[in-house]
Design an enzyme around this catalytic site. Structure first.
Site, short mmCIF file in Angstrom:
data_model
loop_
_atom_site.label_atom_id
_atom_site.label_comp_id
_atom_site.label_asym_id
_atom_site.label_seq_id
_atom_site.Cartn_x
_atom_site.Cartn_y
_atom_site.Cartn_z
NE ARG A 119 49.62 58.90 18.68
CZ ARG A 119 50.67 59.17 18.43
NH1 ARG A 119 51.86 59.04 19.26
NH2 ARG A 119 50.79 60.16 17.53
CG HIS B 191 58.16 63.08 18.28
ND1 HIS B 191 56.88 63.41 18.26
CD2 HIS B 191 58.67 64.03 19.42
CE1 HIS B 191 56.64 64.09 19.05
NE2 HIS B 191 57.23 64.46 20.00
NE ARG C 23 57.28 60.59 20.41
CZ ARG C 23 56.14 61.54 20.99
NH1 ARG C 23 56.48 62.11 21.98
NH2 ARG C 23 55.05 61.50 20.38
CG HIS D 169 55.11 56.70 18.70
ND1 HIS D 169 54.22 56.66 17.60
CD2 HIS D 169 55.52 58.17 18.64
CE1 HIS D 169 54.16 57.69 16.93
NE2 HIS D 169 54.77 58.56 17.68
#
Length: 339
Positions: free
Chosen positions: A79, A114, A161, A167
């Protein structure tokens, strides 16, 4: 992968720099794309529009989120918020980026959950809506509008995101493509009218199978808690680390929702038949009920108790939407008509 990750960091920096004034909008979008929203927001809306679509949304949400968990365990995706510090590639120039309250998720990053769950679940919604519009208007242009909104939503969720450093761009793209495929495939086989044993077996099979996979990987020396350690190390605010973003929270949510779907169809096969006005009332009451169910505080220690109660919470969700609220609305509206 270093080059891909590095370019992703600079892209996030540029996105934050150019759109920081829209921070609140990005945070709202990322909450809409949260897999939890598929169960608590999209499911009731879809169910009171079309029972089959509602069941399909819950089914697709649970399966796609579970598969996302398994893929994350296998792919070990980084991440951005922790990779910046761990990579040690930004000694000369550190990226000027910020973290947010939704940034510090503790699971691995690839593919984006997501994006994957949003793509899968909203495909069910837009395909149902598109078919409905075409059957009523026979207009190709009008029936294509939901699909255009689908693409816009996927892009918006993906960018949100990246904006919050949850991400990298390639993880969002991978999640969107995988979710789209799952949405198309799973929406063709919706478990309407299946016996309770099917849902109980499926739910327990996913739960026990995943726990066995976890134990097996640990026996092979694979440390599946590595992402939790890094999230705690690099998150700028300790209170942003929440247990409900941990991988096992996703698992218990999915298994609980599937068992709850089976129970709801067992208590009331076919659901309640309501006209449009009582359906709208049921939607409003269900949404308020699920809002309060979601807000119920759960003890985070011991973790076994938290996960058990989290499981029960999502067993309750289909009961509220399919059985309890429409049943009460039917009871009162039916009596009123008789009077």
């Amino acid at each position: 992968m270093e080059d891909i990750h590095t370019q992703g960091i600079w892209m996030a920096e540029s996105l934050q720099k150019r759109t920081m004034s829209q921070e609140k909008i990005w945070l709202v979008i990322t909450h809409i794309g949260d897999p939890k929203a598929a169960f608590l927001l999209v499911f009731p809306f879809a169910y009171f529009f079309s029972k089959r679509a509602g069941v399909a949304v819950l089914w697709v949400a649970a399966i796609s989120e579970w598969l996302n968990l398994v893929l994350k365990w296998m792919l070990f995706g980084e991440r951005p918020f922790w990779w910046i510090g761990e990579s040690r590639l930004f000694v000369n120039r550190e990226p000027n980026v910020l973290q947010f309250s939704s940034t510090c998720e503790t699971g691995p990053g690839s593919p984006s959950g997501h994006a994957m769950v949003t793509a899968a679940v909203w495909w069910v919604v837009v395909s149902t809506l598109g078919s409905f519009l075409y059957s009523r208007t026979h207009s190709v242009v009008l029936s294509a509008a939901p699909y255009l909104l689908y693409v816009v939503m996927l892009v918006a969720v993906g960018m949100s995101r990246i904006f919050i450093l949850a991400h990298f761009p390639h993880q969002v793209i991978a999640g969107s493509i995988t979710g789209f495929i799952l949405g198309v495939v799973l929406s063709r086989r919706v478990p309407e009218g299946r016996p309770l044993l099917f849902f109980f077996s499926f739910s327990m099979g996913l739960l026990l199978g995943t726990l066995l996979l976890h134990a097996g990987l640990q026996q092979l020396g694979v440390d599946l808690s590595w992402s939790i350690t890094l999230a705690k190390k690099w998150c700028s605010h300790a209170e942003w680390i929440r247990l409900d973003t941990a991988p096992f929270s996703s698992l218990t949510r999915d298994c609980g929702a599937l068992l709850g779907l089976g129970l709801a169809q067992y208590w009331k096969p076919g659901g309640w038949s309501l006209p449009w006005a009582p359906r709208a009332l049921s939607l409003a009451i269900s949404s308020m009920g699920l809002y309060h169910v979601n807000r119920l505080p759960l003890p985070v220690q011991p973790q076994g108790l938290f996960y058990s109660l989290f499981f029960i919470k999502f067993v309750i969700v289909p009961q509220v939407v399919i059985v309890l609220v429409p049943g009460l609305v039917y009871l009162f509206t039916h009596k009123k008509k008789k009077d």
